[in-house]
Enzyme design. Structure first.
Site, PDB file in Angstrom:
ATOM      1  N   LYS A   1       6.980  -3.106   4.362  1.00  0.00           N
ATOM      2  CA  LYS A   1       7.198  -3.293   5.808  1.00  0.00           C
ATOM      3  C   LYS A   1       7.501  -4.759   6.117  1.00  0.00           C
ATOM      4  O   LYS A   1       8.434  -5.067   6.838  1.00  0.00           O
ATOM      5  CB  LYS A   1       5.946  -2.902   6.618  1.00  0.00           C
ATOM      6  CG  LYS A   1       5.469  -1.493   6.442  1.00  0.00           C
ATOM      7  CD  LYS A   1       4.311  -1.186   7.379  1.00  0.00           C
ATOM      8  CE  LYS A   1       3.040  -1.959   7.090  1.00  0.00           C
ATOM      9  NZ  LYS A   1       2.393  -1.663   5.811  1.00  0.00           N
TER      10      LYS A   1
ATOM     11  N   ARG B   1      -2.856   0.618  13.689  1.00  0.00           N
ATOM     12  CA  ARG B   1      -3.404   1.025  12.394  1.00  0.00           C
ATOM     13  C   ARG B   1      -4.253   2.292  12.537  1.00  0.00           C
ATOM     14  O   ARG B   1      -4.748   2.805  11.556  1.00  0.00           O
ATOM     15  CB  ARG B   1      -4.281  -0.113  11.962  1.00  0.00           C
ATOM     16  CG  ARG B   1      -4.339  -0.747  10.611  1.00  0.00           C
ATOM     17  CD  ARG B   1      -3.204  -0.868   9.745  1.00  0.00           C
ATOM     18  NE  ARG B   1      -3.546  -1.552   8.518  1.00  0.00           N
ATOM     19  CZ  ARG B   1      -3.048  -2.738   8.166  1.00  0.00           C
ATOM     20  NH1 ARG B   1      -2.201  -3.370   8.920  1.00  0.00           N
ATOM     21  NH2 ARG B   1      -3.390  -3.252   7.003  1.00  0.00           N
TER      22      ARG B   1
ATOM     23  N   ARG C   1       1.749  -8.656  -6.186  1.00  0.00           N
ATOM     24  CA  ARG C   1       2.264  -9.352  -5.005  1.00  0.00           C
ATOM     25  C   ARG C   1       1.683 -10.764  -4.888  1.00  0.00           C
ATOM     26  O   ARG C   1       0.518 -10.991  -5.150  1.00  0.00           O
ATOM     27  CB  ARG C   1       1.880  -8.537  -3.767  1.00  0.00           C
ATOM     28  CG  ARG C   1       2.375  -9.120  -2.473  1.00  0.00           C
ATOM     29  CD  ARG C   1       2.416  -8.070  -1.406  1.00  0.00           C
ATOM     30  NE  ARG C   1       1.114  -7.888  -0.767  1.00  0.00           N
ATOM     31  CZ  ARG C   1       0.955  -7.169   0.340  1.00  0.00           C
ATOM     32  NH1 ARG C   1       1.980  -6.558   0.903  1.00  0.00           N
ATOM     33  NH2 ARG C   1      -0.242  -7.032   0.874  1.00  0.00           N
TER      34      ARG C   1
ATOM     35  N   ARG D   1      -3.414 -12.835  -2.377  1.00  0.00           N
ATOM     36  CA  ARG D   1      -4.363 -12.550  -1.299  1.00  0.00           C
ATOM     37  C   ARG D   1      -5.628 -11.930  -1.888  1.00  0.00           C
ATOM     38  O   ARG D   1      -5.539 -11.119  -2.802  1.00  0.00           O
ATOM     39  CB  ARG D   1      -3.733 -11.564  -0.304  1.00  0.00           C
ATOM     40  CG  ARG D   1      -2.728 -12.197   0.614  1.00  0.00           C
ATOM     41  CD  ARG D   1      -1.954 -11.197   1.418  1.00  0.00           C
ATOM     42  NE  ARG D   1      -2.712 -10.052   1.917  1.00  0.00           N
ATOM     43  CZ  ARG D   1      -2.187  -9.099   2.702  1.00  0.00           C
ATOM     44  NH1 ARG D   1      -0.920  -9.174   3.076  1.00  0.00           N
ATOM     45  NH2 ARG D   1      -2.918  -8.097   3.110  1.00  0.00           N
TER      46      ARG D   1
ATOM     47  N   ARG E   1      -8.210  -0.193   0.424  1.00  0.00           N
ATOM     48  CA  ARG E   1      -7.202  -0.321   1.496  1.00  0.00           C
ATOM     49  C   ARG E   1      -6.350   0.950   1.572  1.00  0.00           C
ATOM     50  O   ARG E   1      -5.974   1.394   2.653  1.00  0.00           O
ATOM     51  CB  ARG E   1      -6.311  -1.537   1.252  1.00  0.00           C
ATOM     52  CG  ARG E   1      -7.077  -2.834   1.413  1.00  0.00           C
ATOM     53  CD  ARG E   1      -6.270  -4.012   0.944  1.00  0.00           C
ATOM     54  NE  ARG E   1      -5.112  -4.261   1.782  1.00  0.00           N
ATOM     55  CZ  ARG E   1      -4.014  -4.864   1.364  1.00  0.00           C
ATOM     56  NH1 ARG E   1      -3.895  -5.257   0.114  1.00  0.00           N
ATOM     57  NH2 ARG E   1      -3.030  -5.079   2.200  1.00  0.00           N
TER      58      ARG E   1
HETATM   59  P1  AMP Z   1      -2.007  -6.423   6.231  1.00  0.00           P
HETATM   60  O1  AMP Z   1      -1.493  -7.812   5.970  1.00  0.00           O
HETATM   61  O2  AMP Z   1      -1.258  -5.735   7.337  1.00  0.00           O
HETATM   62  O3  AMP Z   1      -2.099  -5.589   4.986  1.00  0.00           O
HETATM   63  O4  AMP Z   1      -3.501  -6.589   6.776  1.00  0.00           O
HETATM   64  C1  AMP Z   1      -4.517  -7.173   5.980  1.00  0.00           C
HETATM   65  C2  AMP Z   1      -5.882  -6.770   6.525  1.00  0.00           C
HETATM   66  O5  AMP Z   1      -6.016  -7.234   7.877  1.00  0.00           O
HETATM   67  C3  AMP Z   1      -6.119  -5.268   6.617  1.00  0.00           C
HETATM   68  O6  AMP Z   1      -6.574  -4.713   5.400  1.00  0.00           O
HETATM   69  C4  AMP Z   1      -7.182  -5.195   7.716  1.00  0.00           C
HETATM   70  O7  AMP Z   1      -8.451  -5.587   7.242  1.00  0.00           O
HETATM   71  C5  AMP Z   1      -6.706  -6.285   8.659  1.00  0.00           C
HETATM   72  N1  AMP Z   1      -5.770  -5.757   9.686  1.00  0.00           N
HETATM   73  C6  AMP Z   1      -4.428  -6.012   9.823  1.00  0.00           C
HETATM   74  N2  AMP Z   1      -3.914  -5.357  10.883  1.00  0.00           N
HETATM   75  C7  AMP Z   1      -4.936  -4.656  11.427  1.00  0.00           C
HETATM   76  C8  AMP Z   1      -5.055  -3.755  12.521  1.00  0.00           C
HETATM   77  N3  AMP Z   1      -3.980  -3.423  13.277  1.00  0.00           N
HETATM   78  N4  AMP Z   1      -6.277  -3.231  12.791  1.00  0.00           N
HETATM   79  C9  AMP Z   1      -7.355  -3.541  12.054  1.00  0.00           C
HETATM   80  N5  AMP Z   1      -7.316  -4.358  10.993  1.00  0.00           N
HETATM   81  C10 AMP Z   1      -6.129  -4.917  10.666  1.00  0.00           C
END
Ligand code: AMP
Length: 207
Positions: A13, A87, A126, A153, A164
């Protein structure tokens, strides 16, 4: 054009969003916003970190506030993509209300579709740029976009990846049906080279 990007963590994405930025759409990634808050050590960042490290969702109240603030910035006028938000169904419903108030409805929900076994391999390889958030791979010694330092990360480490993916299956996947029900869902096969996926993205979005 206002877009929601859907797909498992690691589906690509963010990579597709980075390409759509060149077409003038603002990229709103809640993961990037949260990591920014963690890095700055804000109160919100300190609270968010424990959930992120555990592969869980950060509470809706924290994330929704961040998105609301971001949607008030002038660059979203020309159109935006939401990456990593909503989410879960509660976030999707709140988003619909927020955007109705702003007069900026979603035009499409774009699903970047990739099988779980491909996702696990991708996430563990990654690497992310500390300076500009560019997403690359182990092969990128420095950021190909800005020359910044690439790092892994914490939540891309093997012990967190499966958690996740479980969170995604339980809480986020139902959004595919949510947007399908609204007639907004577009889907592309994300298990191909980036530029081929992007060509399909443009066709799916009619741009
Ligand atoms: P991402 O970079 O989108 O994979 O997000 C990394 C982490 O941030 C996720 O595993 C969640 O812990 C948190 N996170 C990101 N976006 C959201 C969201 N919309 N709602 C809740 N937690 C989020």
């Amino acid at each position: 054009m206002n877009i929601v990007l859907l797909g498992a963590p690691g589906a690509g994405k963010g990579t597709q969003a980075q390409k759509l930025v060149d077409l003038g759409l603002a990229h709103i990634s809640t993961g990037d916003l949260l990591r920014g808050a963690v890095k700055e050590g804000t109160e919100l960042g300190v609270k968010a970190k424990e959930y992120m490290d555990a592969g869980q969702l950060v509470p809706d109240s924290l994330v929704i506030g961040l998105v609301k603030e971001r949607l008030a910035k002038p660059d979203v006028e020309a159109g935006f993509m939401l990456d990593g938000f909503p989410r879960n169904t509660a976030q999707a419903e709140t988003l619909d209300e927020m955007l109705a108030e702003l007069g900026k409805p979603i035009d499409a929900a774009l699903l970047v579709d990739v099988k779980p076994e491909v996702i696990i391999e991708r996430l563990s390889g990654r690497r992310t740029c500390r300076a500009c958030n560019y997403t690359g791979t182990k092969a990128d010694e420095v950021c190909p976009r800005c020359g910044g330092e690439m790092y892994q990360r914490d939540d891309d480490k093997p012990e967190t990846i499966q958690k996740r993916l479980n969170t995604y299956a339980e809480q986020t996947e139902p959004l595919i049906a949510y947007y399908e029900g609204k007639g907004l869902l577009k889907s592309v096969d994300g298990d191909r080279p980036v530029d081929e996926v992007f060509a399909d993205v443009k066709v799916a979005l009619g741009i």
